[in-house]
Write a protein that holds these residues in place. Sequence first.
Motif, short mmCIF file in Angstrom:
data_model
loop_
_atom_site.label_atom_id
_atom_site.label_comp_id
_atom_site.label_asym_id
_atom_site.label_seq_id
_atom_site.Cartn_x
_atom_site.Cartn_y
_atom_site.Cartn_z
N ALA A 195 -8.09 -8.39 6.57
CA ALA A 195 -9.50 -8.56 6.22
C ALA A 195 -10.22 -7.22 6.14
CB ALA A 195 -10.19 -9.45 7.24
N THR A 196 -9.68 -6.18 6.80
CA THR A 196 -10.32 -4.87 6.77
C THR A 196 -9.67 -3.93 5.78
OG1 THR A 196 -8.92 -4.02 8.54
CG2 THR A 196 -11.00 -5.07 9.20
N ALA A 197 -8.67 -4.38 5.06
CA ALA A 197 -7.97 -3.52 4.11
C ALA A 197 -8.89 -3.12 2.97
CB ALA A 197 -6.74 -4.26 3.56
N PRO A 198 -8.88 -1.82 2.62
CA PRO A 198 -9.72 -1.38 1.50
C PRO A 198 -9.19 -1.95 0.19
CG PRO A 198 -8.35 0.42 2.33
CD PRO A 198 -8.13 -0.75 3.22
N ASP A 199 -10.09 -2.19 -0.76
CA ASP A 199 -9.67 -2.76 -2.03
C ASP A 199 -9.70 -1.73 -3.16
OD1 ASP A 199 -12.38 -2.48 -2.32
OD2 ASP A 199 -12.78 -4.57 -2.76
N HIS A 200 -9.96 -0.48 -2.86
CA HIS A 200 -10.07 0.54 -3.90
C HIS A 200 -8.83 1.39 -4.05
CE1 HIS A 200 -11.68 2.07 -0.10
NE2 HIS A 200 -11.15 3.20 -0.44
N GLY A 201 -7.88 1.27 -3.16
CA GLY A 201 -6.64 2.03 -3.24
C GLY A 201 -5.66 1.48 -2.24
N SER A 202 -4.42 1.95 -2.32
CA SER A 202 -3.42 1.48 -1.36
C SER A 202 -2.28 2.48 -1.22
CB SER A 202 -2.87 0.12 -1.77
OG SER A 202 -2.11 0.23 -2.96
N VAL A 203 -1.63 2.43 -0.09
CA VAL A 203 -0.38 3.12 0.17
C VAL A 203 0.52 2.05 0.75
CG1 VAL A 203 0.80 4.92 1.45
CG2 VAL A 203 -1.54 5.31 0.67
N GLU A 204 1.57 1.72 0.00
CA GLU A 204 2.45 0.63 0.43
C GLU A 204 3.90 1.04 0.35
OE1 GLU A 204 1.47 -2.64 -2.10
OE2 GLU A 204 -0.49 -2.93 -1.17
N LEU A 205 4.69 0.50 1.22
CA LEU A 205 6.13 0.70 1.20
C LEU A 205 6.70 -0.18 0.10
CD1 LEU A 205 8.28 2.21 2.86
CD2 LEU A 205 8.45 0.19 4.31
N SER A 206 7.56 0.40 -0.74
CA SER A 206 8.18 -0.39 -1.82
C SER A 206 9.02 -1.50 -1.20
CB SER A 206 9.03 0.51 -2.71
OG SER A 206 10.12 1.04 -1.99
N PRO A 207 9.27 -2.58 -1.96
CA PRO A 207 10.04 -3.70 -1.41
C PRO A 207 11.41 -3.30 -0.87
CG PRO A 207 8.98 -4.35 -3.45
CD PRO A 207 8.76 -2.87 -3.31
N ASP A 208 12.04 -2.30 -1.49
CA ASP A 208 13.37 -1.89 -1.01
C ASP A 208 13.28 -0.82 0.09
OD1 ASP A 208 12.64 0.37 -2.43
OD2 ASP A 208 14.30 0.25 -3.86
N GLY A 209 12.05 -0.37 0.40
CA GLY A 209 11.86 0.58 1.49
C GLY A 209 12.21 2.01 1.17
N THR A 210 12.50 2.33 -0.10
CA THR A 210 12.95 3.67 -0.45
C THR A 210 11.82 4.64 -0.79
OG1 THR A 210 13.22 3.09 -2.78
CG2 THR A 210 15.15 2.83 -1.34
N GLN A 211 10.62 4.13 -1.00
CA GLN A 211 9.51 5.02 -1.33
C GLN A 211 8.18 4.39 -0.97
OE1 GLN A 211 9.42 5.89 -5.50
NE2 GLN A 211 9.10 3.81 -6.12
N LEU A 212 7.19 5.26 -0.86
CA LEU A 212 5.81 4.82 -0.71
C LEU A 212 5.17 4.86 -2.08
CD1 LEU A 212 4.67 6.77 2.46
CD2 LEU A 212 5.18 4.34 2.29
N VAL A 213 4.31 3.90 -2.36
CA VAL A 213 3.61 3.86 -3.64
C VAL A 213 2.12 4.00 -3.36
CG1 VAL A 213 3.16 2.52 -5.72
CG2 VAL A 213 5.42 2.39 -4.62
N PHE A 214 1.54 5.09 -3.84
CA PHE A 214 0.11 5.35 -3.71
C PHE A 214 -0.56 4.89 -5.01
CE2 PHE A 214 -0.37 8.94 -0.43
CZ PHE A 214 0.86 8.71 0.16
N THR A 215 -1.64 4.12 -4.90
CA THR A 215 -2.38 3.71 -6.10
C THR A 215 -3.88 3.79 -5.84
OG1 THR A 215 -2.26 1.39 -5.42
CG2 THR A 215 -0.59 2.14 -6.98
N GLY A 216 -4.62 4.09 -6.90
CA GLY A 216 -6.07 4.10 -6.83
C GLY A 216 -6.62 5.27 -6.04
#
Length: 113
Positions: free
Chosen positions: A7-28
């Motif tokens: 509920a507190t997650a920002p909606d303007h960008g994200s840093v997420e672990l890829s499904p296979d765990g091999t990289q982080l994906v930065f967006t926005g």
Amino acid sequence: MTTDVDATAPDHGSVELSPDGTQLVFTGEIDKDVVRQFRVTVRPADWPSRVDVRGVTFMSSAGLELLVHLARKQKRAGGELEVVEPPTSLRLLLNQTGLNRVFRSVPASSIPA
């Protein structure tokens, strides 16, 4: 009182672990709120050696600091952080701050299929 992390997650960008765990994906827009959310959800032990920043539209000092922390973790392990194709605006920022020497930029074509 407990706070729901989602509920507190920002909606303007994200840093997420890829499904296979091999990289982080930065967006926005990567700012302190996005970095804080990332730190709450992804343990440092799970931080991979590759970061895809192709989708970044803005990066604050908190985002730059996160990149430095990711690079230091890799260096301590004897590796090097790979940053996938920083967009022009981010590449200029990294060059101006000297952070382009902290990690290696790689083309998207080097991402394993």
